[in-house]
Scaffold this active site. Sequence first.
Site, PDB file in Angstrom:
ATOM      1  CE1 TYR A 223      25.475  -3.538  -4.772  1.00  0.00           C
ATOM      2  CE2 TYR A 223      27.343  -5.285  -3.782  1.00  0.00           C
ATOM      3  CZ  TYR A 223      26.787  -3.994  -4.202  1.00  0.00           C
ATOM      4  OH  TYR A 223      27.658  -2.981  -3.471  1.00  0.00           O
ATOM      5  NE  ARG A 262      23.875   2.275   1.855  1.00  0.00           N
ATOM      6  CZ  ARG A 262      24.829   1.615   0.985  1.00  0.00           C
ATOM      7  NH1 ARG A 262      25.064   1.913  -0.300  1.00  0.00           N
ATOM      8  NH2 ARG A 262      25.850   0.822   1.562  1.00  0.00           N
ATOM      9  CD  GLU A 278      31.077  -0.003   5.003  1.00  0.00           C
ATOM     10  OE1 GLU A 278      31.543   0.404   3.990  1.00  0.00           O
ATOM     11  OE2 GLU A 278      31.201  -1.182   5.425  1.00  0.00           O
ATOM     12  CG  ASN A 280      29.180   2.777   1.307  1.00  0.00           C
ATOM     13  OD1 ASN A 280      30.029   1.880   1.215  1.00  0.00           O
ATOM     14  ND2 ASN A 280      28.241   2.357   2.270  1.00  0.00           N
ATOM     15  N   GLY A 284      26.042   2.258  -4.596  1.00  0.00           N
ATOM     16  CA  GLY A 284      25.727   1.759  -5.759  1.00  0.00           C
ATOM     17  C   GLY A 284      24.615   2.463  -6.189  1.00  0.00           C
TER      18      GLY A 284
END
Length: 325
Positions: A223, A262, A278, A280, A284
């Site tokens: 980020y 995602r 994993e 999501n 984001g």
Amino acid sequence: MSAMVPVDPQAMGKVAVLMGGHSAERAVSLMSGQGVLAALLAQGVDAQAFDPAQRDLGDLKREGFDRAFINLHGRFGEDGTVQGALELMGIPYTGSGVLASSVAMDKIMTKRIWLAEGLSTPAWRQVDSVEQTIAALAELGAPMIVKPAREGSSLGLTKVTDAAQCAQAYALAARHDPEVLCEQFVAGDEVTCPVLGTGAQALALPVIHIVAPDGNYDYEHKYFTDDTHYIVPCDLPAGEEAVIQALVLKAFRTLGCRGWARADVMIDARTRQPYLLEINTSPGMTSHSLVPMSARATGMSYEQLCLQLLASASLDNPLPAHAGD
């Protein structure tokens, strides 16, 4: 990817862009939410910021919001809790429903389901002590990943290479979640693949190859720095992208996800076998985020993506028309 569906911004009604919240990912959520809010307002949507950490969720119903765009990440936003509240209020929302959101947030439950369906995911052990973490290292081999089972953005994650590191790694993960996951490390290419849509209409977007400094794609590199390189269209060997897209689509559908998500995947450098890490269900939407990046490779702008996602807002169980009369 199929053509975008035309969306009338005025038909979206009064929209709450949910951002912030109570989780450890609050800062990222606020960045995502502000981006989405600006994009929707620019297209003429009647959108307003709504932070559940500062306002009562009941205000959504009392103030007549018609839809909710969920930009909350982690607990109390991506785990089925907010989704359940919106279901009870009858307010359609973006992303997966209550069950899929809850399961996908729990990496251990996700792995159990994927394995039951024959989908590849790294070997793992669930641990609740330092001693069990050391035992897991002996079984899974070094290096090993230690992370909280229900947290995102690589928070609380440690890559351990020997038993001396296990105590600190376990303590860090357990600080975020009492359920701690030890996972076999897969050395190779790190990729991610977004999905848009629901059911048979769900489509995998272009795969992104993530090249982080020293292979360390942590919270800061996700980020706040520009040191990570994102290759899209990806540079994988011929045929591999299609294999990963098919795997991710099956992973998405197996958990009952809808709207968008995602999935993160590691490709073993030696065997070229992809392994699901994993998924999501509330990805984001910041300036560094991956779903907008992948969508852009298909010709879809950030603003168009936001509007398409908003139009997909739905409920698991819409209330009958006469309910509440």
